[in-house]
Design a protein around this motif. Structure first.
Motif, PDB file in Angstrom:
ATOM      1  N   UNK A  10       0.696  -1.311   0.045  1.00  0.00           N
ATOM      2  CA  UNK A  10       0.063  -0.057   0.026  1.00  0.00           C
ATOM      3  C   UNK A  10       0.758   1.231  -0.056  1.00  0.00           C
ATOM      4  N   UNK A  11       1.719   1.271   1.039  1.00  0.00           N
ATOM      5  CA  UNK A  11       2.744   2.394   0.869  1.00  0.00           C
ATOM      6  C   UNK A  11       3.903   2.056   1.316  1.00  0.00           C
ATOM      7  N   UNK A  12       4.901   2.970   1.360  1.00  0.00           N
ATOM      8  CA  UNK A  12       6.430   2.793   2.069  1.00  0.00           C
ATOM      9  C   UNK A  12       6.745   3.134   3.459  1.00  0.00           C
ATOM     10  N   UNK A  13       5.912   4.178   3.883  1.00  0.00           N
ATOM     11  CA  UNK A  13       6.334   4.222   5.533  1.00  0.00           C
ATOM     12  C   UNK A  13       6.315   3.192   6.269  1.00  0.00           C
ATOM     13  N   UNK A  14       7.184   2.942   7.206  1.00  0.00           N
ATOM     14  CA  UNK A  14       7.264   2.116   8.262  1.00  0.00           C
ATOM     15  C   UNK A  14       7.891   2.594   9.468  1.00  0.00           C
ATOM     16  N   UNK A  15       7.512   2.030  10.691  1.00  0.00           N
ATOM     17  CA  UNK A  15       8.065   2.312  12.038  1.00  0.00           C
ATOM     18  C   UNK A  15       9.401   1.873  12.222  1.00  0.00           C
ATOM     19  N   UNK A  16       9.538   0.559  11.571  1.00  0.00           N
ATOM     20  CA  UNK A  16      10.735   0.089  11.878  1.00  0.00           C
ATOM     21  C   UNK A  16      11.818   0.098  10.633  1.00  0.00           C
ATOM     22  N   UNK A  17      12.909  -0.290  10.825  1.00  0.00           N
ATOM     23  CA  UNK A  17      14.214  -0.058   9.843  1.00  0.00           C
ATOM     24  C   UNK A  17      14.847  -1.513   9.646  1.00  0.00           C
ATOM     25  N   UNK A  57       6.093  -1.306   3.327  1.00  0.00           N
ATOM     26  CA  UNK A  57       5.863  -0.641   4.596  1.00  0.00           C
ATOM     27  C   UNK A  57       5.243  -1.095   5.520  1.00  0.00           C
ATOM     28  N   UNK A  58       4.770  -0.374   6.323  1.00  0.00           N
ATOM     29  CA  UNK A  58       3.966  -1.010   7.342  1.00  0.00           C
ATOM     30  C   UNK A  58       2.365  -0.722   7.113  1.00  0.00           C
ATOM     31  N   UNK A  59       1.756  -1.859   6.555  1.00  0.00           N
ATOM     32  CA  UNK A  59       0.265  -1.740   6.239  1.00  0.00           C
ATOM     33  C   UNK A  59      -0.707  -0.961   7.348  1.00  0.00           C
ATOM     34  N   UNK A  60      -0.391  -1.407   8.704  1.00  0.00           N
ATOM     35  CA  UNK A  60      -1.332  -0.828   9.652  1.00  0.00           C
ATOM     36  C   UNK A  60      -1.185   0.578   9.841  1.00  0.00           C
ATOM     37  N   UNK A  61      -0.264   1.223   9.342  1.00  0.00           N
ATOM     38  CA  UNK A  61      -0.149   2.682   9.594  1.00  0.00           C
ATOM     39  C   UNK A  61      -0.622   3.731   8.586  1.00  0.00           C
ATOM     40  N   UNK A  62      -1.186   2.386   7.410  1.00  0.00           N
ATOM     41  CA  UNK A  62      -1.942   3.194   6.300  1.00  0.00           C
ATOM     42  C   UNK A  62      -3.073   3.875   6.802  1.00  0.00           C
ATOM     43  N   UNK A 119      14.340  -4.641  13.465  1.00  0.00           N
ATOM     44  CA  UNK A 119      12.918  -4.637  13.573  1.00  0.00           C
ATOM     45  C   UNK A 119      12.719  -4.604  14.989  1.00  0.00           C
ATOM     46  N   UNK A 120      12.222  -3.400  15.576  1.00  0.00           N
ATOM     47  CA  UNK A 120      12.032  -2.889  16.748  1.00  0.00           C
ATOM     48  C   UNK A 120      13.019  -2.394  17.762  1.00  0.00           C
ATOM     49  N   UNK A 121      12.850  -2.229  18.831  1.00  0.00           N
ATOM     50  CA  UNK A 121      13.748  -1.350  19.852  1.00  0.00           C
ATOM     51  C   UNK A 121      14.124  -2.353  21.226  1.00  0.00           C
ATOM     52  N   UNK A 122      13.815  -3.705  21.121  1.00  0.00           N
ATOM     53  CA  UNK A 122      14.293  -4.486  22.086  1.00  0.00           C
ATOM     54  C   UNK A 122      13.020  -5.093  22.589  1.00  0.00           C
ATOM     55  N   UNK A 123      11.698  -4.943  22.130  1.00  0.00           N
ATOM     56  CA  UNK A 123      10.653  -5.643  22.687  1.00  0.00           C
ATOM     57  C   UNK A 123       9.691  -6.150  21.780  1.00  0.00           C
ATOM     58  N   UNK A 124      10.234  -6.569  20.734  1.00  0.00           N
ATOM     59  CA  UNK A 124       9.565  -6.825  19.324  1.00  0.00           C
ATOM     60  C   UNK A 124       8.878  -8.468  19.563  1.00  0.00           C
TER      61      UNK A 124
END
Length: 276
Positions: A10-17, A57-62, A119-124
């Motif tokens: 759907x799109x390219x934005x994502x909260x992870x890297x 991206x991350x679809x749930x942020x769409x 993927x995440x910041x230590x709690x994924x």
């Protein structure tokens, strides 16, 4: 063969890297409006698509994933989301009845390795376990997606798999794609033999209905029907993304013919299963 299952990024934005992500769409600007996205869904349905997988991206942020899920249900699609879990909980509160499958991406049972992979910041891992439990409570079909890299190919994830109880466990060999993950994926690449070592380490799961759906680089390439955020089919035959004309402008058949689709590989990797 008609494009029976389609991945719509759907799109390219994502909260992870994630360092291995092959769908960063560095070369794509913007995404379809809600009106154009729903027109695209209608064209796919008319062309014989049965299952639509929303990815990113991350679809749930769409901003209108929920509405697209509702429209997909109205059109008769089997619906699926491929997610890192960012806003799954919020989505379930309003759109449970429009979601058939959710695939959660977890590459390691180690929080340290997940963080090193981006993927995440230590709690994924713990967040994902809680989300798997919630999805089971909603009786939504669940998949586990795992990318095997140099950081995790020696790991045994059997205990984690048994804990989250996926109906399908998809195991991917990390895939390099020029223009998408070059510059970050190189240190994570593994050989086919190393990938097979990971697969063989989990053979005990075969008798427990957790059989891995295994995808090497060769099997993965061109075996998916994929759409980018601008509504174009794409594949990675050449090691880079090759894009078709706009599906909205030329139609499903003409656009898909421009990039191709390896039906034999699609069938070989178990692309058709009991998804109803």
């Amino acid at each position: 063969m008609r494009p029976i299952s389609v991945n719509f990024h759907l799109w390219k934005p994502c909260n992870y890297h994630c360092r291995f992500c092959f769908a960063t769409f560095r070369d794509v600007q913007g995404y379809l409006t809600f009106s154009d996205a729903t027109r695209l869904l209608l064209l796919l349905r008319e062309a014989g698509t049965e299952k639509i997988n929303f990815a990113g991206g991350e679809p749930t942020l769409h901003p209108y994933l929920g509405e697209l899920l509702s429209e997909s249900r109205r059109l008769g699609f089997v619906t699926s989301i491929v997610s890192n879990g960012a806003r799954i909980a919020e989505l379930l509160e309003k759109h449970t009845g429009n979601i058939d499958w959710v695939a959660l991406s977890v590459d390691s049972a180690s929080e340290v390795i997940q963080k090193k992979l981006g993927r995440g910041n230590g709690d994924h891992v713990q967040r994902s376990i809680a989300l798997f439990d919630e999805l089971h409570r909603y009786t939504i079909h669940v998949k586990l997606n795992t990318v095997v890299t140099r950081l995790n190919f020696q790991e045994d994830m059997s205990e984690f798999v048994r804990r989250v109880r996926p109906e399908r466990w998809k195991v991917f060999q990390v895939l390099p794609v020029d223009g998408q993950n070059d510059g970050s994926v190189e240190e994570l690449l593994i050989s086919t033999q190393q990938f097979q070592e990971f697969v063989e380490r989990h053979q005990a799961l075969l008798g427990e209905n957790f059989r891995p759906v295994v995808e090497t680089n060769d099997l993965m390439r061109d075996s998916y029907v994929m759409i980018n955020p601008q509504g174009q089919f794409y594949n990675t035959t050449t090691g880079r993304h090759l894009y078709s004309s706009s599906i909205l402008e030329v139609g499903v058949d003409a656009a898909l013919a421009q990039v191709g689709w390896n039906v034999d590989n699609f069938l070989a990797r178990g692309g058709i299963y009991a998804w109803e």
